[in-house]
Motif scaffolding. Sequence first.
Motif, PDB file in Angstrom:
ATOM      1  N   ARG A 179     -20.488 -22.829   7.607  1.00 32.22           N
ATOM      2  CA  ARG A 179     -21.762 -22.979   6.316  1.00 32.22           C
ATOM      3  C   ARG A 179     -23.149 -21.075   6.762  1.00 32.22           C
ATOM      4  NH1 ARG A 179     -25.350 -27.619   6.965  1.00 32.22           N
ATOM      5  NH2 ARG A 179     -25.735 -27.172   4.561  1.00 32.22           N
ATOM      6  N   ASN A 180     -23.163 -21.170   7.384  1.00 29.21           N
ATOM      7  CA  ASN A 180     -23.846 -20.151   7.669  1.00 29.21           C
ATOM      8  C   ASN A 180     -23.052 -18.678   6.793  1.00 29.21           C
ATOM      9  OD1 ASN A 180     -25.060 -22.274   9.507  1.00 29.21           O
ATOM     10  ND2 ASN A 180     -27.236 -20.806   9.814  1.00 29.21           N
ATOM     11  N   VAL A 181     -22.394 -18.539   7.074  1.00 29.93           N
ATOM     12  CA  VAL A 181     -20.929 -17.172   6.775  1.00 29.93           C
ATOM     13  C   VAL A 181     -21.471 -17.913   4.868  1.00 29.93           C
ATOM     14  CG1 VAL A 181     -18.954 -16.514   7.069  1.00 29.93           C
ATOM     15  CG2 VAL A 181     -19.771 -17.112   8.726  1.00 29.93           C
ATOM     16  N   ALA A 182     -20.589 -18.895   4.688  1.00 30.34           N
ATOM     17  CA  ALA A 182     -20.065 -19.344   3.437  1.00 30.34           C
ATOM     18  C   ALA A 182     -21.434 -18.816   2.346  1.00 30.34           C
ATOM     19  CB  ALA A 182     -19.878 -20.345   3.368  1.00 30.34           C
ATOM     20  N   LEU A 183     -22.374 -18.956   2.984  1.00 34.81           N
ATOM     21  CA  LEU A 183     -23.569 -18.936   2.342  1.00 34.81           C
ATOM     22  C   LEU A 183     -23.399 -17.050   1.974  1.00 34.81           C
ATOM     23  CD1 LEU A 183     -26.511 -19.364   1.440  1.00 34.81           C
ATOM     24  CD2 LEU A 183     -27.383 -19.212   3.143  1.00 34.81           C
ATOM     25  N   ALA A 184     -23.278 -16.762   3.221  1.00 39.34           N
ATOM     26  CA  ALA A 184     -23.844 -15.011   3.365  1.00 39.34           C
ATOM     27  C   ALA A 184     -22.357 -14.642   2.154  1.00 39.34           C
ATOM     28  CB  ALA A 184     -23.135 -14.326   4.567  1.00 39.34           C
ATOM     29  N   ALA A 185     -21.632 -15.122   1.875  1.00 34.77           N
ATOM     30  CA  ALA A 185     -20.715 -14.235   0.935  1.00 34.77           C
ATOM     31  C   ALA A 185     -20.813 -15.058  -0.458  1.00 34.77           C
ATOM     32  CB  ALA A 185     -19.149 -15.251   1.509  1.00 34.77           C
ATOM     33  N   GLU A 186     -21.467 -16.446  -0.149  1.00 34.83           N
ATOM     34  CA  GLU A 186     -22.337 -16.178  -1.755  1.00 34.83           C
ATOM     35  C   GLU A 186     -23.041 -15.649  -2.820  1.00 34.83           C
ATOM     36  OE1 GLU A 186     -24.688 -20.192  -4.273  1.00 34.83           O
ATOM     37  OE2 GLU A 186     -24.063 -20.655  -1.602  1.00 34.83           O
ATOM     38  N   ILE A 187     -24.402 -15.262  -1.262  1.00 36.56           N
ATOM     39  CA  ILE A 187     -25.847 -14.996  -2.069  1.00 36.56           C
ATOM     40  C   ILE A 187     -25.796 -12.864  -1.443  1.00 36.56           C
ATOM     41  CG2 ILE A 187     -26.850 -17.225  -2.306  1.00 36.56           C
ATOM     42  CD1 ILE A 187     -28.454 -16.254   0.318  1.00 36.56           C
ATOM     43  N   LEU A 209     -15.224 -17.162   4.314  1.00 37.95           N
ATOM     44  CA  LEU A 209     -15.076 -16.066   3.347  1.00 37.95           C
ATOM     45  C   LEU A 209     -14.266 -16.417   2.393  1.00 37.95           C
ATOM     46  CD1 LEU A 209     -15.084 -13.875   6.120  1.00 37.95           C
ATOM     47  CD2 LEU A 209     -16.441 -14.249   5.041  1.00 37.95           C
ATOM     48  N   ALA A 210     -13.695 -17.105   1.544  1.00 33.68           N
ATOM     49  CA  ALA A 210     -12.399 -17.372   0.533  1.00 33.68           C
ATOM     50  C   ALA A 210     -13.339 -17.079  -0.423  1.00 33.68           C
ATOM     51  CB  ALA A 210     -12.159 -18.880   0.347  1.00 33.68           C
ATOM     52  N   ALA A 211     -14.590 -17.528  -0.566  1.00 34.93           N
ATOM     53  CA  ALA A 211     -15.704 -17.200  -1.959  1.00 34.93           C
ATOM     54  C   ALA A 211     -16.127 -15.687  -1.988  1.00 34.93           C
ATOM     55  CB  ALA A 211     -16.475 -17.885  -2.261  1.00 34.93           C
ATOM     56  N   PRO A 214     -15.284  -8.996  -5.087  1.00 31.46           N
ATOM     57  CA  PRO A 214     -14.844  -7.913  -4.090  1.00 31.46           C
ATOM     58  C   PRO A 214     -15.760  -6.409  -4.056  1.00 31.46           C
ATOM     59  CG  PRO A 214     -14.137  -8.630  -6.350  1.00 31.46           C
ATOM     60  CD  PRO A 214     -15.230 -10.023  -6.046  1.00 31.46           C
ATOM     61  N   GLY A 215     -15.735  -5.965  -3.003  1.00 33.51           N
ATOM     62  CA  GLY A 215     -16.680  -5.362  -1.902  1.00 33.51           C
ATOM     63  C   GLY A 215     -17.606  -5.563  -1.102  1.00 33.51           C
ATOM     64  N   PHE A 216     -17.610  -6.961  -1.027  1.00 34.07           N
ATOM     65  CA  PHE A 216     -17.762  -7.832  -0.185  1.00 34.07           C
ATOM     66  C   PHE A 216     -17.621  -7.274   1.569  1.00 34.07           C
ATOM     67  CE2 PHE A 216     -18.909 -11.246   3.561  1.00 34.07           C
ATOM     68  CZ  PHE A 216     -20.344 -11.888   2.769  1.00 34.07           C
ATOM     69  N   GLU A 217     -18.754  -6.991   2.467  1.00 25.52           N
ATOM     70  CA  GLU A 217     -18.567  -5.884   3.257  1.00 25.52           C
ATOM     71  C   GLU A 217     -18.913  -6.683   5.034  1.00 25.52           C
ATOM     72  OE1 GLU A 217     -18.503  -2.658   3.523  1.00 25.52           O
ATOM     73  OE2 GLU A 217     -18.585  -2.014   1.728  1.00 25.52           O
ATOM     74  N   PRO A 316      -9.761  -8.155   7.858  1.00 24.68           N
ATOM     75  CA  PRO A 316     -11.135  -7.880   7.003  1.00 24.68           C
ATOM     76  C   PRO A 316     -12.393  -7.074   7.002  1.00 24.68           C
ATOM     77  CG  PRO A 316     -10.617  -9.804   7.284  1.00 24.68           C
ATOM     78  CD  PRO A 316     -10.112  -9.822   8.255  1.00 24.68           C
ATOM     79  N   VAL A 317     -12.600  -6.313   8.513  1.00 27.29           N
ATOM     80  CA  VAL A 317     -13.991  -5.809   8.754  1.00 27.29           C
ATOM     81  C   VAL A 317     -13.763  -4.690   8.200  1.00 27.29           C
ATOM     82  CG1 VAL A 317     -15.416  -4.355  10.450  1.00 27.29           C
ATOM     83  CG2 VAL A 317     -14.340  -6.999  10.811  1.00 27.29           C
ATOM     84  N   THR A 318     -14.635  -4.187   7.568  1.00 31.42           N
ATOM     85  CA  THR A 318     -15.048  -2.876   6.683  1.00 31.42           C
ATOM     86  C   THR A 318     -15.717  -1.867   7.474  1.00 31.42           C
ATOM     87  OG1 THR A 318     -16.842  -3.693   5.735  1.00 31.42           O
ATOM     88  CG2 THR A 318     -15.227  -4.650   4.676  1.00 31.42           C
ATOM     89  N   THR A 319     -16.141  -2.831   8.601  1.00 34.48           N
ATOM     90  CA  THR A 319     -17.337  -0.848   9.543  1.00 34.48           C
ATOM     91  C   THR A 319     -17.500  -2.108  10.829  1.00 34.48           C
ATOM     92  OG1 THR A 319     -18.724  -0.743   7.509  1.00 34.48           O
ATOM     93  CG2 THR A 319     -19.563  -0.242   9.861  1.00 34.48           C
ATOM     94  N   LEU A 320     -16.798  -0.719  12.161  1.00 44.30           N
ATOM     95  CA  LEU A 320     -17.198  -1.465  13.064  1.00 44.30           C
ATOM     96  C   LEU A 320     -18.707  -0.574  13.668  1.00 44.30           C
ATOM     97  CD1 LEU A 320     -13.774   0.016  14.950  1.00 44.30           C
ATOM     98  CD2 LEU A 320     -14.495  -2.496  14.222  1.00 44.30           C
TER      99      LEU A 320
END
Length: 338
Positions: A179-187, A209-211, A214-217, A316-320
């Motif tokens: 739920r916390n990860v989904a919140l990050a994807a939302e806001i 992370l489904a929602a 585009p551009g979400f890091e 899906p990771v964009t930055t290590l």
Amino acid sequence: MTADLKLGLNLGYWPASPPPGQLELVTTADDCGYDSLWTAEAWGSDAVSPLAWYGAHTRRLRLATGLIQLSARTPACVAMTAATLDHLSGGRVVLGLGVSGPQVVEGWYGQPFPQPLARTREYVEIIRMALARQRPVTNDGPHYPLPYPGGTGLGKPLKLIVHPLRDRIPIYLGAEGPRNVALAAEIADGWVPIFYHAERGPKAYADALAAAPPGFEIACPVTVNITDDVAAGLQVVKWTLAFYIGGMGAKSVNFHLNLMGRLGYADDAAEVQRLFLAGDRAAAAAAVPDDLADGISLVGPLARVRERLALWRDSPVTTLLVGGVRDPAHLRALADLL
């Protein structure tokens, strides 16, 4: 799949004293193309002061808090801090925010822990409102009401005096639970997982992370240990995992333990916690599966690290966020691999 995997330098928080050689690591990362610098806090060194110091010694690196603990500062204070450091650094600030856990929130900061998702949502809304500076800041929510509803009754809505260099500073959320990860994807603009398994992570977090827009890091901490002794290198990662699984949380409420279950290591993690809480930390570290330690890190000679980087490119990771490195030459070598 990540087409262009970026690198960040993750310094974390200090142990008993400031580690030597960190300024050389920072300037090396700045010189060889790293995208960002990340500092953290627990109940020792804070996440902001080092960024101000290192920001004065660098030109390119984005300066990211990874993470600011919500209970340490009011959202208005964080907005002021971000606006100030963003001006001083020429627009390089990234705000990484996280709720921490009940032991720290209630034991160190003396603040209530319940309703972390609702608190986070309010916190982000207030920061964004303050930085946008379109109107005086107000909030009717129960966690950070503005103006304060009690007291003298003289409080009034205010706007930042300083005009922010950027009216929208990127905000990343640190989160473990679905739920916390989904919140990050939302806001938020990005997500900072504490442990992300290169092979198992994509499936474990797919629904949360489904929602994501585009551009979400996704900026993922990864321990890097360039060594010819893979087993010894993984042992360092195992000690860290044992500490988080066994000691960073209460026996009955440990978010890191729960995460290991979602990654498919529930029984192993329960045994690690049992041994750690029994006082046998060496046995707890030994009980961490090799595959778990290897999946969240990059360990071995450069040829092996290059091979395992392909797993991260396919995720899906964009930055290590490179952590654990003490030799500036290793930072350069990793940059060369990418």
